[in-house]
Scaffold this motif. Structure first.
Motif, PDB file in Angstrom:
ATOM      1  N   ALA A 171      10.929  -0.273   8.132  1.00 45.80           N
ATOM      2  CA  ALA A 171      10.315   0.248   6.795  1.00 45.80           C
ATOM      3  C   ALA A 171       9.368   1.442   6.967  1.00 45.80           C
ATOM      4  O   ALA A 171       9.292   2.106   5.998  1.00 45.80           O
ATOM      5  N   LEU A 172       8.472   1.640   8.084  1.00 43.91           N
ATOM      6  CA  LEU A 172       8.098   2.655   8.267  1.00 43.91           C
ATOM      7  C   LEU A 172       8.798   4.065   8.573  1.00 43.91           C
ATOM      8  O   LEU A 172       8.108   5.080   8.580  1.00 43.91           O
ATOM      9  N   GLY A 173      10.095   3.841   8.574  1.00 44.41           N
ATOM     10  CA  GLY A 173      10.690   5.060   8.921  1.00 44.41           C
ATOM     11  C   GLY A 173      10.765   5.403  10.482  1.00 44.41           C
ATOM     12  O   GLY A 173      10.776   6.668  10.691  1.00 44.41           O
TER      13      GLY A 173
ATOM     14  N   ASP B 251       1.028  -1.251  -0.137  1.00 45.43           N
ATOM     15  CA  ASP B 251       0.086   0.152  -0.032  1.00 45.43           C
ATOM     16  C   ASP B 251       0.810   1.321  -0.103  1.00 45.43           C
ATOM     17  O   ASP B 251       0.342   2.441   0.326  1.00 45.43           O
ATOM     18  N   LYS B 252       2.099   1.187  -0.286  1.00 47.60           N
ATOM     19  CA  LYS B 252       3.105   2.122  -0.509  1.00 47.60           C
ATOM     20  C   LYS B 252       2.980   2.991   1.049  1.00 47.60           C
ATOM     21  O   LYS B 252       3.041   4.263   0.582  1.00 47.60           O
ATOM     22  N   LEU B 253       3.006   2.380   1.931  1.00 49.16           N
ATOM     23  CA  LEU B 253       3.091   3.333   3.268  1.00 49.16           C
ATOM     24  C   LEU B 253       4.708   3.400   3.778  1.00 49.16           C
ATOM     25  O   LEU B 253       4.635   3.779   4.820  1.00 49.16           O
ATOM     26  N   ILE B 254       5.676   2.716   3.011  1.00 53.14           N
ATOM     27  CA  ILE B 254       6.846   2.755   3.620  1.00 53.14           C
ATOM     28  C   ILE B 254       7.459   3.969   3.325  1.00 53.14           C
ATOM     29  O   ILE B 254       7.097   4.716   2.561  1.00 53.14           O
ATOM     30  N   ASP B 255       8.684   4.069   3.887  1.00 52.62           N
ATOM     31  CA  ASP B 255       9.340   5.586   3.764  1.00 52.62           C
ATOM     32  C   ASP B 255      10.521   5.352   3.133  1.00 52.62           C
ATOM     33  O   ASP B 255      11.894   4.972   3.612  1.00 52.62           O
ATOM     34  N   GLU B 256      10.608   5.491   1.926  1.00 54.82           N
ATOM     35  CA  GLU B 256      11.750   5.065   0.925  1.00 54.82           C
ATOM     36  C   GLU B 256      13.113   5.789   1.150  1.00 54.82           C
ATOM     37  O   GLU B 256      14.257   5.305   1.054  1.00 54.82           O
TER      38      GLU B 256
END
Ligand code: SF4
Length: 704
Positions: A324-326, A243-248
């Protein structure tokens, strides 16, 4: 000639100190009203005036019945324990130790410490074992408590500090996920932070097989099957990625190994995770989105996820999610774990562990050995190699080439160790079981020698709380005549063995030595002093010099890995060591309740606590109980492959249909650890306290 007794100062009318029990280390004032001691709450930064009922009743422990004031000795097998003098007791101990060293070598002596010992005692016990006894075999009961979290934190962040932020950050979190944590019962004053967080609009998610008092307060309760934590963590990460919730940008700048973790969770889609964990797929998605969409968020674990044969993987699944969520290192965000025992954090930093030297230094590292050897005034070769972790140490009791004498200090493993009946048998095989305690605990009752020692308010010392804040418990009460401190006992034995110069008995002097020994290590206490602790409401480690204000948030700029980046790990769910089957159709899980602390060696002696919860029980879902013909309050037998326990049934809608729960504070017939599995995590060596296959039967039915 008998040794002199501890000369305590007269009782002070009021002393600002800390609770004798858990890692929150609530501030309290111990006061004497002319007739008896009592406790007043104190506005300390952790508890902010709150105490739980254990804390309120803490003064009762000082006058609890059964206080030991003379050494006990058992002259031979089958003989009863009898009171003796300190001189005879120490002579008996040292004579046996010498004989064992001559016959079997120094490693035949073992030491088992506790996570409630002050930093000074923990530090000195590690030094005493290695320099006075000359054994490599020392470990502590934190192996049963924090070991999985410690390993995972080291791997992910490069250092093990339970909470890498102060508790006061919690209210700022937009969302919090608690995994296997029940602070509403284990640390009730801590709940004020979550109450405030919720008042500010934050969301609380709790993952737990039981609807605990903490889960009852949650916005979302993920009632997972015991032993499936890693699958849940992976499922949450799967959704966060999908769901593109990660903090790239954060992943790119502050971490390594994301692709490994991403590949590892590729098959953990919500429907599959629902099948493994029993948590509805929609709730998994909601939890991931709640965390991922919050402007700040925390993931916090505790023993529920950690005390499993895959405890390290379980924790790493959630450090992966947090990274992954930063979250780690960000304001009002992060990953942390709640330490349980009073000095569980400090106790794992300064040399009680089998592989460790003070300051988180390693016995296997030449530079670390050289530093500590120099502080101790010995050659590096005088330090033994790493020894056996607790489970293996216990397995070696009485074995050929194993441990022949065990000294237990600040622990009650006969109640708190897994597969406890087997441990009792092993203890009986020893040539010498020596226990320091204030009361005749279940372990002390089996000992050849019991040495009566001071308890919390009768001694000075520092503890490091769950935040990494070093604080000071003060001596407020004169110890009873005949009682000595653990430090004094170590000194007596050391002197009798001709090595008394290694042991200091004044806590502040020990702390000064600890400062030097830890200097330059990860857990660096060099800049912390008794005076600073007093004036600054405790000091956070690392604190490298007196000019250093201490470190509340160690990951703000970088992690403590060589390159400063945190690490992802590829985690796969693997089932627990034992799963339900036809013979043992339920999951048995164990834990703490609000009225008692750890093995209950202290709280079961406090009348107001023992009266509130006098005996063991097993929680069963009413529908499960109905099918088994069990009514609320029935006497039942809970049975696993290790043995059976007898206790009353307590029916509750708050537990899964397939799960039973027992508190582990009780001894005798209701001892939960008669039943638990001693299968261990391959890395942390923590036993699987939280998952065992079990069945339950009405006690009467067995006699039909
Ligand atoms: S037991 Fe823990 S939560 Fe309760 S008063 Fe003591 S330190 Fe505080």
């Amino acid at each position: 000639m008998d040794a002199p007794t501890l000369a305590g100062p007269p009782a002070l009318p009021e002393t600002e100190t800390h609770c004798p029990y858990c890692a929150l280390q609530c501030g309290m004032t111990l006061a004497h009203d002319g007739a008896s001691w009592g406790v007043k709450a104190r506005d300390f930064p952790t508890n902010r005036g709150g105490l739980c009922r254990k804390g309120w009743a803490a003064a009762e422990l000082l006058s609890a019945p059964g206080r030991l004031t003379a050494p006990l000795i058992r002259s031979g097998p089958g003989e009863p324990q009898r009171e003796t003098t300190w001189a005879e007791a120490i002579d008996f101990v040292v004579t046996r130790m010498r004989a064992l060293i001559r016959s079997y070598g120094r490693d035949s002596l073992g030491v088992f410490g506790g996570g409630g010992l002050t930093n000074e005692k923990a530090y000195m016990l590690g030094k005493f074992a290695r320099l006075v006894l000359g054994t490599k075999n020392i470990d502590y009961n934190g192996r049963y408590c924090m070991a999985s979290a410690a390993v995972a934190a080291q791997r992910a962040f490069g250092v093990d500090r339970g909470l890498p932020f102060p508790l006061s950050d919690i209210p700022g979190a937009g969302a919090v996920l608690l995994v296997g944590a029940n602070p509403a019962e284990t640390m009730p004053p801590l709940m004020q932070y979550f109450d405030e967080q919720k008042k500010r609009g934050g969301k609380l998610i709790v993952a737990d097989p039981r609807k605990t008092p903490t889960a009852a307060l949650a916005d979302l309760h993920l009632q997972l099957t015991p032993g499936t934590d890693a699958a849940l963590g992976n499922g949450l990460l799967f959704v966060a990625i999908r769901d593109k919730l990660i903090d790239e940008p954060y992943i790119a700048e502050r971490t390594r190994g994301f692709d490994f973790a991403k590949r590892a969770v590729a098959s953990y889609w919500p429907d599959r995770v629902e099948r493994i964990t029993g948590v509805p797929a929609a709730d998994i998605v909601l939890a991931a989105r709640t965390l991922g969409n919050a402007t700040s968020a925390m993931v916090l674990s505790a023993r529920g996820a950690e005390q499993q044969s895959h405890g390290v993987d379980n924790v790493l699944a959630f450090t992966n999610l947090a990274l992954a969520l930063g979250l780690p290192g960000r304001q009002y965000s992060g990953f942390g774990t709640f330490t349980g025992q009073g000095n569980g954090q400090g106790g794992r930093e300064h040399g009680l562990k089998a592989d460790q030297l003070p300051g988180y230094r390693k016995l296997s590292n030449a530079a670390d050995r050289a530093h500590v050897a120099a502080v101790w005034g010995v050659a590096e070769d005088d330090l033994p190699p790493p020894g056996l972790p607790a489970g293996e140490l216990f397995d070696a009791l009485g074995e050929r080439g194993g441990i022949r004498a065990l000294w237990v200090m600040g622990a009650n493993p006969v109640v708190s160790a897994p597969k406890a009946a087997a441990l009792e048998e092993r203890l009986a095989r020893l040539d010498l079981l020596l226990v320091n305690d204030s009361f005749l605990s279940e372990t002390a009752a089996l000992a050849d020698v019991v040495l009566p020692v001071t308890q919390w308010a009768e001694e000075d010392g520092t503890l490091t709380n769950l935040e990494g804040r070093v604080l000071r418990r003060k001596r407020a009460v004169a110890a009873p005549a005949g009682v000595k401190s653990d430090l004094e006992v170590m000194k007596l034995v050391a002197e009798a063995l001709g090595r008394g110069h290694h042991v200091e008995t004044e806590p502040q002097a020990v702390f000064e030595e600890l400062r030097r020994a830890s200097a330059g290590g990860k857990a660096d206490y060099a800049g912390i002093s008794y005076e600073r602790i007093e004036h600054e409401h405790g000091v956070f480690w690392p604190c490298r010099s007196e000019a250093d204000r201490g470190t509340e948030r160690p990951f703000t700029e970088r992690f403590w890995t060589p390159d400063g980046r945190a690490r992802f790990h590829a985690v796969q769910y693997r089932p627990p060591a034992e799963e339900p089957d036809d013979q043992f159709p339920f999951y048995l899980t164990t834990g703490r309740i609000v009225t008692h602390y750890q093995s209950g060696a202290q709280t079961r002696r406090v009348a107001s606590l023992a009266g509130a919860e006098p005996e063991a029980f097993v929680e069963i879902h009413p529908s499960t109980a109905l099918g088994l013909g069990i009514a609320d309050g029935d006497l039942v037998h809970v049975i696993t492959r290790r043995g059976r326990a007898e206790c009353k049934a307590r029916l509750t809608q708050g537990i899964r249909l397939d799960t039973l729960f027992m508190p582990f504070h009780f001894s005798g017939a209701g001892r939960a650890n008669t039943l638990t599995n001693d299968a261990v995590d391959p890395v942390s060596k923590i036993p699987e306290f939280k998952v065992a296959a079990a069945r339950v039967e009405r006690a009467a039915a067995l006699h039909l």
